[in-house]
Design an enzyme around this catalytic site. Structure first.
Site, PDB file in Angstrom:
ATOM      1  N   SER A  80      38.701  -0.068  41.715  1.00 32.72           N
ATOM      2  CA  SER A  80      37.585  -0.881  41.204  1.00 32.72           C
ATOM      3  C   SER A  80      36.647  -0.117  40.281  1.00 32.72           C
ATOM      4  O   SER A  80      35.657  -0.691  39.812  1.00 32.72           O
ATOM      5  CB  SER A  80      36.782  -1.446  42.384  1.00 32.72           C
ATOM      6  OG  SER A  80      37.579  -2.292  43.180  1.00 32.72           O
ATOM      7  N   GLU A 111      29.524  64.857  36.164  1.00 27.73           N
ATOM      8  CA  GLU A 111      30.699  65.186  35.360  1.00 27.73           C
ATOM      9  C   GLU A 111      30.407  66.018  34.113  1.00 27.73           C
ATOM     10  O   GLU A 111      31.209  66.871  33.728  1.00 27.73           O
ATOM     11  CB  GLU A 111      31.399  63.887  34.909  1.00 27.73           C
ATOM     12  CG  GLU A 111      32.116  63.135  36.012  1.00 27.73           C
ATOM     13  CD  GLU A 111      33.456  63.766  36.357  1.00 27.73           C
ATOM     14  OE1 GLU A 111      33.765  64.847  35.819  1.00 27.73           O
ATOM     15  OE2 GLU A 111      34.188  63.187  37.172  1.00 27.73           O
TER      16      GLU A 111
END
Length: 680
Positions: free
Chosen positions: A343, A82
């Site tokens: 329990s 680029e």
């Protein structure tokens, strides 16, 4: 195309035709658009791994990206493709513009672009157009202004975050997750080339819309990057043979419920760091999901793992099912849902009984039919075992012994201990009854893991957190010795899927109607909680925690660490003796009603208890304390009369010399009791 080339060349020449001072004034007059666009909220694990990201308000994925977040070869390829002179120009590369223009005029088409990365950033920030004189000039003005006010690294960071990659994807991190299913930290040449070329025509080259077009563009980019020396020929040849996938990958959604809650709890934070271990979280999510096919329809699983030494939550699975599984209601976080613990609360009852001096692990207790007002508890299997040691009663999870203990402790005192441990118990009524010890109170998996963390931490409360470690209150939930005694009992029970001498202190719980199966356990460092059930609360078909949750608990510990961390040794004050060596009041446990009946029958020496060893003191008398029986009493020491016609339940025996003494008490009905003591 020729018109664009002429336009670019004209703009380039215009930049340098004016006076230098005029160019500076023109640049300084530029009003920059907002540089900080909203980015996706990211929730990360303790090691920085992305657990989950949330799209921004308009539905776009825009993940904040630093240069360090990206493969260095991608940066090299991006600049080569680029903007080769990115680090030399000041925003506008006049040479590149003129070259691109003359190439276009000579070839009759655009051969190379003249727009710099800085100019592209300017266009992205302002969402501007470049096909007109005014648009191109505005882009150049902003590029020059950006270069004056930002560093090259900051400009590159803006590009990495905002570049378009098709659809609702912005930024290279979002594109990498969507197209490759991973972050851009390590990329292949094929992946780098695709990411480099996509922003040029993001919609036309989207792999999910046109894999052929995307692959052609990628291959062309590979050729240019090979010419630029970024890749060697072998790498590009191998990359061309890699097909471009046409399917989008889902963005990370690990720890769905935990990350959702974190975002709600910290709405202002763009980056949220959790204590979760990403690897462990992923392994446990897979483990829980693999267990679903062993369970009844529409049953799910929740898991939690925490480091009880720091309070850090390391893994949290709110539901083992896929989040869109409506039959299992997977959207509900079952680590925070209020359920009956069954329990699983019994160890706290025993710990409190040990702590309050009401009992000892070797104390004998009656497992026989009993009634407390209108309440008649029964064991799960409907059987009675007669006289049994408390340690065995806890390991067998018997109901009658634990209710008998709780009757002496008091339900309200028990509820206060739950709150002191940092839990949030929910009662259906306004007052706690004896059923709370058997699960008659609402708690979450998070609550129970917190409770068991306190057992592991010598009876002190632990604050669990998914964020940075929180300072703990250090409140005492139970005495250290009582917590150790409970852990020693729980670690002695066999655990399926674990080694024979597993060293894990664990307890299971099955709530009424098989609605909830629980397994909680801890070793010397970690505490683990497992819940199995239906999110809507409907019963399962005789599903027991020992066959569903407990084996999974053992497997979770295998995933957490290669070896079990040993439990702490007993505190020095722990009384480790047989039943016969216990003080007489601790040898057998009696309910409150039984004690009242004893008070109305035979006398009993409360102090000094049989077996006591007391220090001799010539100046202090020995005080005898009695209960029960019918006064007046007669008191003897080694056969010698110490008191006759005693109507009080306390008597002074005067200073005692060193030696062994047999104390005897006879009441008015002729009933007697004895205690053997030593004065030394």
């Amino acid at each position: 195309m020729i018109r664009h080339a002429v336009l670019a060349a004209t703009c380039a020449m215009a930049l340098f035709a004016g006076a230098h001072d005029g160019l500076n004034r023109w640049t300084q007059d530029a009003v920059l658009p907002p540089l900080l666009h909203e980015t996706s909220v990211e929730v990360r694990a303790r090691g920085g791994e992305l657990l989950r990201a949330f799209p921004v308000e308009d539905g776009r994925w825009r993940l904040a990206t630093r240069i360090a977040d990206v493969d260095p070869t991608y940066i090299e390829a991006l600049l080569a493709y680029e903007d080769k002179r990115f680090f030399q120009h000041r925003g506008v590369d006049a040479r590149a513009l003129i070259r691109a223009s003359w190439q276009a005029l000579w070839n009759g088409r655009i051969v190379s672009g003249g727009s710099t990365l800085t100019m592209q950033v300017a266009r992205l920030l302002e969402n501007g157009r470049t096909g007109s004189w005014s648009g191109k000039l505005r882009q150049m003005q902003l590029a020059l202004a950006l270069e004056q006010r930002l560093s090259k690294e900051e400009i590159l960071t803006l590009y990495l975050t905002h570049a378009p990659f098709g659809g609702n994807l912005e930024g290279v991190r979002a594109a990498s997750y969507a197209y490759f299913g991973k972050g851009p930290k390590r990329l292949t040449p094929a992946q780098i080339a695709l990411l480099v070329t996509l922003p040029q025509a993001p919609e036309a080259r989207r792999p999910d819309r046109g894999a052929r077009v995307a692959q052609a563009a990628r291959d062309a980019a590979l050729e240019r990057l090979e010419e630029a020396g970024v890749f060697h020929s072998e790498a590009t040849s191998a990359a061309r043979r890699t097909a471009v996938s046409s399917s989008l990958k889902p963005f990370p959604a690990t720890a769905f419920h935990t990350t959702e809650r974190a975002r709600l709890e910290q709405p202002e934070q763009a980056q949220i760091l959790l204590t979760l271990d990403a690897g462990l979280q992923n392994r446990l999510e897979s483990l829980a999901a693999s267990h679903l096919n062993r369970l009844e329809p529409n049953v799910t699983i929740a898991l939690m793992v925490a480091d009880h030494t720091s309070g850090e939550i390391l893994a949290s699975v709110g539901s083992a099912a896929e989040i869109d599984d409506t039959a299992r209601k997977a959207y509900i976080d079952m680590t925070r849902a209020t359920r009956s613990p069954g329990s699983a609360l019994k160890p706290l009852v025993y710990a409190m009984a040990f702590d309050l001096g009401l009992a000892h692990p070797e104390t004998l207790i009656k497992d026989a039919p009993v009634r407390f007002g209108t309440y008649t508890p029964s064991n799960f299997d409907g059987q009675f075992r007669g006289e049994i040691k408390l340690r065995e009663a806890l390991q067998l999870s018997l109901n009658i012994p634990v209710v008998s203990l709780l009757e002496r402790i008091g339900p309200e005192r028990f509820m206060q201990r739950l709150e002191r441990a940092g839990l949030q118990p929910q009662l259906q009524g306004s007052k706690a009854g004896l059923a709370v010890g058997l699960g008659g109170v609402g708690l979450s998996l998070h609550d129970l893991v917190t409770l068991y963390a306190s057992f592991a931490q010598h009876g002190r409360a632990v604050t669990l957190s998914q964020y940075a470690p929180q300072p703990t209150s250090g409140q005492r939930v139970t005495a250290s010795a009582a917590a150790w005694q409970v852990g020693e009992i729980l670690s002695s029970a066999p655990l399926e899927n674990a080694q024979l001498n597993h060293g894990i202190a664990f307890k299971t719980g099955t709530s009424y109607g098989y609605r909830d199966n629980w397994a909680l356990g801890y070793d010397g460092r970690y505490v683990v909680g497992v819940w199995v059930g239906r999110a809507d609360g409907t019963p399962m078909q005789q599903a027991f925690a020992r066959s569903t949750a407990a084996p999974l608990l053992a497997q979770v510990f295998q995933y957490v660490a290669p070896q079990i961390a040993p439990l702490a040794p007993p505190p020095p004050e722990t009384l480790i003796v047989s039943n016969a060596q216990l003080p007489q009041p601790l040898q057998r446990f009696e309910t409150r009603d039984a004690l009242k009946r004893a008070d109305a029958s035979r006398p009993d020496i409360v102090f000094p208890p049989s077996g006591a060893r007391l220090a001799a003191d010539p100046e202090l008398p020995l005080i005898l304390k009695l209960r029960g029986g019918t006064p007046p009493y007669a008191v003897f020491a080694n056969g010698e009369i110490k008191a006759l016609g005693l109507h009080s339940r306390e008597a002074s025996l005067g200073p005692m010399t060193q030696g062994f003494f047999e104390l005897s008490v006879v009441d008015a009905e002729g009933r007697a009791t004895r205690a053997s003591i030593e004065i030394r």
